[in-house]
Motif scaffolding. Structure first.
Motif, PDB file in Angstrom:
ATOM      1  N   UNK A 104       0.719  -1.132   0.122  1.00  7.88           N
ATOM      2  CA  UNK A 104      -0.042  -0.047   0.132  1.00  7.88           C
ATOM      3  C   UNK A 104       0.954   1.419  -0.294  1.00  7.88           C
ATOM      4  N   UNK A 105       1.938   1.145   0.817  1.00 10.37           N
ATOM      5  CA  UNK A 105       2.680   2.558   0.770  1.00 10.37           C
ATOM      6  C   UNK A 105       3.599   2.537  -0.565  1.00 10.37           C
ATOM      7  N   UNK A 106       3.781   1.511  -1.297  1.00 13.22           N
ATOM      8  CA  UNK A 106       4.368   1.874  -2.760  1.00 13.22           C
ATOM      9  C   UNK A 106       3.624   2.300  -3.575  1.00 13.22           C
ATOM     10  N   UNK A 107       2.136   1.924  -3.528  1.00 14.43           N
ATOM     11  CA  UNK A 107       1.229   2.662  -4.478  1.00 14.43           C
ATOM     12  C   UNK A 107       0.895   3.995  -3.982  1.00 14.43           C
ATOM     13  N   UNK A 108       0.962   4.241  -2.801  1.00 12.47           N
ATOM     14  CA  UNK A 108       0.792   5.622  -2.061  1.00 12.47           C
ATOM     15  C   UNK A 108       1.960   6.495  -2.835  1.00 12.47           C
ATOM     16  N   UNK A 109       3.348   5.891  -2.628  1.00 15.91           N
ATOM     17  CA  UNK A 109       4.261   6.690  -3.233  1.00 15.91           C
ATOM     18  C   UNK A 109       4.203   6.836  -4.678  1.00 15.91           C
ATOM     19  N   UNK A 110       3.783   5.851  -5.445  1.00 19.19           N
ATOM     20  CA  UNK A 110       3.755   5.970  -7.036  1.00 19.19           C
ATOM     21  C   UNK A 110       2.697   6.779  -7.347  1.00 19.19           C
ATOM     22  N   UNK A 111       1.724   6.882  -6.523  1.00 17.37           N
ATOM     23  CA  UNK A 111       0.818   8.296  -7.105  1.00 17.37           C
ATOM     24  C   UNK A 111       0.968   9.415  -6.511  1.00 17.37           C
ATOM     25  N   UNK A 112       1.894   9.664  -5.711  1.00 14.28           N
ATOM     26  CA  UNK A 112       2.587  10.963  -4.861  1.00 14.28           C
ATOM     27  C   UNK A 112       1.274  11.142  -3.923  1.00 14.28           C
ATOM     28  N   UNK A 113       0.643  10.379  -3.398  1.00 17.61           N
ATOM     29  CA  UNK A 113      -0.369  10.709  -2.401  1.00 17.61           C
ATOM     30  C   UNK A 113      -1.830  10.814  -2.907  1.00 17.61           C
ATOM     31  N   UNK A 114      -2.052  10.485  -4.326  1.00 23.14           N
ATOM     32  CA  UNK A 114      -3.400  10.634  -4.681  1.00 23.14           C
ATOM     33  C   UNK A 114      -4.251   9.385  -4.312  1.00 23.14           C
ATOM     34  N   UNK A 115      -3.558   8.309  -4.007  1.00 22.76           N
ATOM     35  CA  UNK A 115      -3.895   7.170  -3.481  1.00 22.76           C
ATOM     36  C   UNK A 115      -2.997   7.039  -2.062  1.00 22.76           C
ATOM     37  N   UNK A 286      -3.636  -5.158  -9.429  1.00 20.89           N
ATOM     38  CA  UNK A 286      -4.794  -4.670  -9.995  1.00 20.89           C
ATOM     39  C   UNK A 286      -5.716  -3.840  -9.101  1.00 20.89           C
ATOM     40  N   UNK A 287      -5.956  -4.256  -7.685  1.00 22.60           N
ATOM     41  CA  UNK A 287      -6.675  -3.545  -6.834  1.00 22.60           C
ATOM     42  C   UNK A 287      -6.115  -2.081  -6.589  1.00 22.60           C
ATOM     43  N   UNK A 288      -4.745  -2.146  -6.233  1.00 16.50           N
ATOM     44  CA  UNK A 288      -4.218  -0.857  -5.836  1.00 16.50           C
ATOM     45  C   UNK A 288      -4.318   0.058  -7.187  1.00 16.50           C
ATOM     46  N   UNK A 289      -3.700  -0.367  -8.387  1.00 15.24           N
ATOM     47  CA  UNK A 289      -3.735   0.212  -9.430  1.00 15.24           C
ATOM     48  C   UNK A 289      -5.081   0.851 -10.102  1.00 15.24           C
ATOM     49  N   UNK A 290      -6.151   0.076  -9.751  1.00 10.79           N
ATOM     50  CA  UNK A 290      -7.659   0.349 -10.335  1.00 10.79           C
ATOM     51  C   UNK A 290      -7.843   1.804  -9.449  1.00 10.79           C
ATOM     52  N   UNK A 291      -7.509   1.972  -8.198  1.00  7.02           N
ATOM     53  CA  UNK A 291      -7.895   3.142  -7.502  1.00  7.02           C
ATOM     54  C   UNK A 291      -6.826   3.950  -7.793  1.00  7.02           C
ATOM     55  N   UNK A 292      -5.561   3.944  -7.796  1.00  5.65           N
ATOM     56  CA  UNK A 292      -4.483   4.621  -8.397  1.00  5.65           C
ATOM     57  C   UNK A 292      -4.933   5.450  -9.511  1.00  5.65           C
ATOM     58  N   UNK A 293      -5.243   4.707 -10.523  1.00  7.05           N
ATOM     59  CA  UNK A 293      -5.602   5.247 -12.037  1.00  7.05           C
ATOM     60  C   UNK A 293      -6.714   6.067 -11.929  1.00  7.05           C
ATOM     61  N   UNK A 294      -7.845   5.473 -11.137  1.00  9.11           N
ATOM     62  CA  UNK A 294      -8.859   6.406 -10.904  1.00  9.11           C
ATOM     63  C   UNK A 294      -8.561   7.819 -10.300  1.00  9.11           C
ATOM     64  N   UNK A 295      -7.855   7.803  -9.365  1.00 12.03           N
ATOM     65  CA  UNK A 295      -7.233   8.817  -8.757  1.00 12.03           C
ATOM     66  C   UNK A 295      -6.523   9.853  -9.527  1.00 12.03           C
ATOM     67  N   UNK A 296      -5.745   9.494 -10.474  1.00 10.26           N
ATOM     68  CA  UNK A 296      -4.930  10.290 -11.283  1.00 10.26           C
ATOM     69  C   UNK A 296      -5.702  10.958 -12.510  1.00 10.26           C
TER      70      UNK A 296
END
Length: 336
Positions: A104-115, A286-296
């Protein structure tokens, strides 16, 4: 009599071979079990096994992970972390919990906090399943926003380290994918090579159909019934996860409030997207990225997905149009 006995024996032998062959070639009927877990209906279907005990074990394992990762079940790792004594800087959790928090922290960082997995001070203010759901108080959301920051959290081994008493965790946007992957591991250990794990729309296909064909998974038409699909995805040994504004939502004064929250405002994202579907090898991604991508949003999300290996995305925008990342068209059949 001797000749008759030999002939009879030959016939029996032939029948034995035929019956054995027929048994080996007999088409096994799929078997399924369902349960209400993870605040949704979980269904596991086996296509190459008739062992009901495997299904029972799979759902039992799902329940065990829910008891570990839920933020609302007392005694879970996440509940303990969120209800720690003030001043607590480090807490021990189970290995799986630490692994998922790191992801979760990886995807938080990848999205710069959008997730952001520390969004609990905001997500806990919204109740999308209430009989009469309400929009939270604006000041309360503003206060919650100040408490959300994934950079105040990190993991060392099985230790979760906090830099602020305000930090609280919600893994709801990524936990189902992680659990689906663990259920797949269990099925493979039980020698199941053809199955579908459906965690309320998070679909993970184990292998392919017994006839060698991919599983055909419907892409739901936004705001329509479960059986209304806008397309079909052909999936073999991959995950398909969708995040959309029509899953957990309510309408107040003509505004659709959905569960994908912007950590910077506390309110749902409003960026022209209706749904994002990710096809990937691991369901947790897929779970993390679906939210990350929606956020971006569409443009940045396309850039992100196309920078990743073996990850594909299908977007539906508010105008009903379908947009795909490079390579995603190999899986998608659009329907009229």
């Amino acid at each position: 009599m001797k000749k008759f006995a030999l002939a009879a024996a030959a016939v029996c032998a032939a029948l034995t071979v035929c019956l054995t062959g027929c048994k080996e070639n007999r088409q096994i009927e799929p078997i399924s079990q369902s349960a209400f877990l993870l605040n949704t209906f979980v269904t596991v279907t086996l296509y190459d096994s008739e062992d009901q005990d495997i299904l029972t074990g799979c759902l039992k394992l799902c329940g065990e992970y829910e008891n570990m990762l839920s933020r609302t079940i007392e005694g879970s790792d996440i509940y303990r972390l969120n209800h720690r004594e003030p001043g607590t800087k480090a807490m021990e959790v189970q290995e799986e919990t630490a692994e998922l928090i790191e992801k979760g922290l990886y995807y938080s960082k990848l999205s710069e906090g959008a997730f952001d997995i520390t969004i609990e001070p905001l997500s806990s203010q919204w109740d999308f399943t209430a009989e009469n759901p309400q929009v939270p108080d604006e000041r309360s959301l503003e206060e919650g926003v100040r408490k959300v920051d994934y950079r105040q959290l990190h993991v060392e081994g099985n230790q979760v380290i906090f830099q602020s008493d305000d930090t609280r965790i919600d893994l709801g946007a990524i936990a189902k994918g992680y659990i689906a992957d663990r259920l797949k591991d269990y099925l493979l250990e039980e020698n199941v090579k053809s199955a579908v794990i459906n965690l309320g729309g998070n679909v993970l296909c184990v292998g392919e159909k017994p006839d060698g064909q991919p599983f055909r998974i419907g892409l739901r038409k936004p705001f329509e019934g479960q059986d209304q699909v806008i397309g079909v995805l052909d999936i073999s040994d991959r995950s398909m996860v969708t995040s959309g504004v029509y899953e957990r939502h309510f309408v107040k004064n003509g505004v659709n409030y959905h569960h994908i929250l912007d950590p910077k405002t506390g309110y749902p994202y409003n960026n022209g997207l209706t749904s994002v579907t990710i096809v990937s090898e691991q369901s947790v991604d897929g779970d993390g990225l679906s939210t990350v991508c929606f956020s971006l949003g569409l443009e940045k999300a396309l850039q992100l997905v196309e920078s990743l290996d073996q990850v594909y995305a299908v977007f539906i925008t508010e105008d009903g149009k379908i947009h795909t990342s490079k390579g995603a068209e190999q899986f998608l059949e659009e329907l009229p």
